[in-house]
Design an enzyme around this catalytic site. Structure first.
Site, PDB file in Angstrom:
ATOM      1  N   HIS A 174      -3.091  -4.501   6.220  1.00  0.00           N
ATOM      2  CA  HIS A 174      -2.403  -4.045   5.007  1.00  0.00           C
ATOM      3  C   HIS A 174      -3.338  -4.279   3.818  1.00  0.00           C
ATOM      4  O   HIS A 174      -3.656  -5.419   3.462  1.00  0.00           O
ATOM      5  CB  HIS A 174      -1.073  -4.772   4.837  1.00  0.00           C
ATOM      6  N   GLU A 192       1.789 -15.165   8.056  1.00  0.00           N
ATOM      7  CA  GLU A 192       1.939 -14.713   6.670  1.00  0.00           C
ATOM      8  C   GLU A 192       1.463 -15.858   5.783  1.00  0.00           C
ATOM      9  O   GLU A 192       2.052 -16.943   5.770  1.00  0.00           O
ATOM     10  CB  GLU A 192       3.401 -14.380   6.353  1.00  0.00           C
ATOM     11  N   HIS A 199      -1.737 -11.812   7.682  1.00  0.00           N
ATOM     12  CA  HIS A 199      -1.150 -11.048   6.577  1.00  0.00           C
ATOM     13  C   HIS A 199      -0.813 -11.996   5.426  1.00  0.00           C
ATOM     14  O   HIS A 199      -0.862 -13.205   5.566  1.00  0.00           O
ATOM     15  CB  HIS A 199       0.160 -10.376   7.044  1.00  0.00           C
ATOM     16  N   SER A 200      -0.443 -11.387   4.298  1.00  0.00           N
ATOM     17  CA  SER A 200       0.174 -12.175   3.241  1.00  0.00           C
ATOM     18  C   SER A 200       1.207 -11.261   2.565  1.00  0.00           C
ATOM     19  O   SER A 200       0.960 -10.069   2.434  1.00  0.00           O
ATOM     20  CB  SER A 200      -0.869 -12.654   2.227  1.00  0.00           C
ATOM     21  N   TYR A 201       2.384 -11.745   2.222  1.00  0.00           N
ATOM     22  CA  TYR A 201       2.628 -13.149   2.018  1.00  0.00           C
ATOM     23  C   TYR A 201       3.987 -13.529   2.631  1.00  0.00           C
ATOM     24  O   TYR A 201       4.690 -12.652   3.154  1.00  0.00           O
ATOM     25  CB  TYR A 201       2.630 -13.449   0.513  1.00  0.00           C
ATOM     26  N   ASN A 224       0.073  -1.420  11.129  1.00  0.00           N
ATOM     27  CA  ASN A 224       0.927  -2.361  11.850  1.00  0.00           C
ATOM     28  C   ASN A 224       2.262  -1.743  12.283  1.00  0.00           C
ATOM     29  O   ASN A 224       3.239  -2.447  12.538  1.00  0.00           O
ATOM     30  CB  ASN A 224       1.153  -3.622  10.999  1.00  0.00           C
ATOM     31  N   ARG A 225       2.264  -0.419  12.377  1.00  0.00           N
ATOM     32  CA  ARG A 225       3.364   0.319  13.023  1.00  0.00           C
ATOM     33  C   ARG A 225       2.806   1.357  14.001  1.00  0.00           C
ATOM     34  O   ARG A 225       3.556   2.148  14.531  1.00  0.00           O
ATOM     35  CB  ARG A 225       4.239   1.055  11.978  1.00  0.00           C
ATOM     36  N   ARG A 251      -1.107  -0.029   0.748  1.00  0.00           N
ATOM     37  CA  ARG A 251      -0.862  -0.761   1.998  1.00  0.00           C
ATOM     38  C   ARG A 251      -1.518  -0.112   3.230  1.00  0.00           C
ATOM     39  O   ARG A 251      -2.043  -0.784   4.099  1.00  0.00           O
ATOM     40  CB  ARG A 251       0.657  -0.833   2.194  1.00  0.00           C
ATOM     41  N   ARG A 285      -3.485  -4.205   0.582  1.00  0.00           N
ATOM     42  CA  ARG A 285      -3.246  -4.987  -0.643  1.00  0.00           C
ATOM     43  C   ARG A 285      -3.208  -6.489  -0.402  1.00  0.00           C
ATOM     44  O   ARG A 285      -3.182  -7.267  -1.352  1.00  0.00           O
ATOM     45  CB  ARG A 285      -1.924  -4.561  -1.256  1.00  0.00           C
ATOM     46  N   GLU A 286      -3.200  -6.907   0.851  1.00  0.00           N
ATOM     47  CA  GLU A 286      -3.054  -8.327   1.163  1.00  0.00           C
ATOM     48  C   GLU A 286      -4.428  -9.001   1.153  1.00  0.00           C
ATOM     49  O   GLU A 286      -4.930  -9.456   2.170  1.00  0.00           O
ATOM     50  CB  GLU A 286      -2.322  -8.474   2.501  1.00  0.00           C
TER      51      GLU A 286
END
Ligand SMILES: [Zn+2]
Length: 322
Positions: free
Chosen positions: A77, A277, A201-203, A148-149, A131, A79-80
Site C-alpha cells: 500500500h 500493522e 503495513h501501517s497503521y 493486497n486483494r 494506495r 501511502r504506508e
C-alpha cells in the site's frame, strides 16, 4: 574510488527519513556491492511503469538450499511509508551491525522492501494518500489495483471490489499484476524452506494472522498465537507501545479476500504467516501520515519483533529437525 563512495553512501544513509524509491534503490545496490558475500539484490519483476521490483536476499556464507528462511514484503500500500522505512532499517542492521550477524548465519532473509514501486513513487510525486498500483484499468480515469486483494486466496470475495475506481479493486483476475505475481513466483519457488511470511503495513499497531477472508480461525491458531505473544512482549519492551493481536477478522472486524498472508498460508503452505500493522494505533485518523520522528522508534520496535520471530522460528526448526 568507487568502493569508498559506496561505503560513504552506506554510512550516510539516514534511516530516520522517508526516502524516495530512487534513493532506496541506490542504497540497496550499494549495500549489495559492499557486502557481496552476504547480500544479493535481484529484480523479481517489472511494474507497469517499468520499475524493477527488487528483492534483497541476506544470508551468511554458510548457506545451503534448505536453510530456513524468512520472507518479508512491505509497501504494497503506497501511502504506508513507514513500512518500507522500518524494513530498510532492519536490512541495514542485519548487514552492517556485527551484533546481528548470527541471525544471518542461522536464517536466510528475503526482503521486498517496496512491493509497489509505482504506487510508492506516485505517493511521493502526486498523491500522498495513494494506495494502489498504477496499472491502467478498463476505466480510462481510474488507475491501479489493490495488491493486497489480488492474491489467489478467496480472490474477489469479501472486502474487495470489482469497481476499478475503488481503493480495494481486486483486479481483473488473481495475480493480474506484476507486483503480486512476482511475490507468488518467488515464494512458491522457495516455499519448502520459508518458515515465516510477514506482510508489513501501517497503521493500527497490531499483528494479525489468518484468516482474513472469512470469520474462522485457522486450525493451528494456538501455534500462531504462541509466537505472536512472544513477539509483542519483546516489541512492547522497546517503547512501551502496546500491540493488539489476533485472528485478522476478529481483531479488525473487517473481511478481506485476496490478501498476501492468507495466500501464503493457504496456497504456499507457510504455516507462520502474519500481517503486522505498524504504529500509530488506530485512534489516530490518517495514521498513514507518520512523522519523520516516528520512524526510528517504530523501526527499533519492529526489528526487535523480527529478532523474536526469528528466535521462535529457529527454535522450532531445530526441534523439528526439518
Ligand atoms: Zn496496508
Amino acid at each position: 574510488m568507487e568502493n569508498d563512495d559506496d561505503l560513504l553512501l552506506l554510512q550516510n544513509f539516514i534511516y530516520g527519513k522517508f526516502h524516495t524509491w530512487d534513493e532506496i534503490c541506490v542504497f540497496l545496490k550499494s549495500l549489495a556491492k559492499e557486502y557481496p558475500q552476504w547480500v544479493n539484490i535481484e529484480a523479481i519483476g517489472t511494474t507497469f511503469e517499468q520499475r524493477s521490483i527488487f528483492m534483497v536476499t541476506i544470508s551468511s556464507s554458510f548457506d545451503n538450499a534448505d536453510k530456513p528462511s524468512i520472507f518479508i514484503e512491505a509497501g504494497m500500500h503506497a501511502r504506508e511509508w513507514l513500512a518500507p522505512a522500518v524494513v530498510m532499517y532492519s536490512i541495514g542492521q542485519l548487514v552492517t551491525n556485527s551484533l546481528y550477524w548470527k541471525l544471518i548465519e542461522e536464517t536466510r532473509w528475503y526482503f521486498v522492501p517496496v512491493a509497489n514501486p509505482d504506487g510508492y513513487a506516485y505517493s511521493h510525486t502526486t498523491d500522498r494518500l495513494w494506495r494502489k498500483t498504477r496499472s491502467p484499468t478498463l476505466f480510462p480515469y481510474c488507475f491501479g489495483i489493490d495488491c493486497n486483494r489480488n492474491f489467489d486466496s478467496h480472490w474477489s470475495e469479501a472486502g474487495s471490489s470489482k469497481n476499478p475506481c475503488s481503493a480495494v479493486y481486486h483486479g481483473p483476475e488473481p495475480f493480474s499484476e506484476p507486483e503480486t505475481s512476482a511475490i507468488k513466483e518467488i515464494v512458491t519457488r522457495n516455499a519448502s524452506h520459508i518458515k515465516l511470511f510477514l506482510s508489513v503495513h501501517s497503521y493500527g499497531q497490531a499483528i494479525v494472522y489468518p484468516w482474513s477472508h472469512d470469520t474462522n480461525n485457522s486450525d493451528d491458531l494456538e501455534d500462531l498465537e504462541k509466537i505472536v505473544k512472544e513477539v509483542v512482549k519483546s516489541m512492547e519492551s522497546i517503547n512501551g507501545n502496546l500491540y493488539r493481536y489476533g485472528n485478522a477478522y476478529k481483531l479488525t472486524n473487517c473481511l478481506a479476500g485476496g490478501t498476501s498472508f492468507d495466500w501464503a498460508k493457504e496456497k504456499a503452505g507457510i504455516k507462520y504467516s502474519y500481517t503486522i500493522e505498524l504504529p500509530p494505533d488506530n485512534t489516530r485518523s490518517l495514521g498513514f501520515l507518520a512523522e519523520r520522528n516516528e520512524i526510528l522508534p517504530a523501526a527499533k520496535e519492529f526489528f526487535d519483533g523480527l529478532q523474536t520471530f526469528q528466535k521462535c522460528i529457529h527454535k522450532e526448526f531445530l526441534q523439528n529437525g526439518n
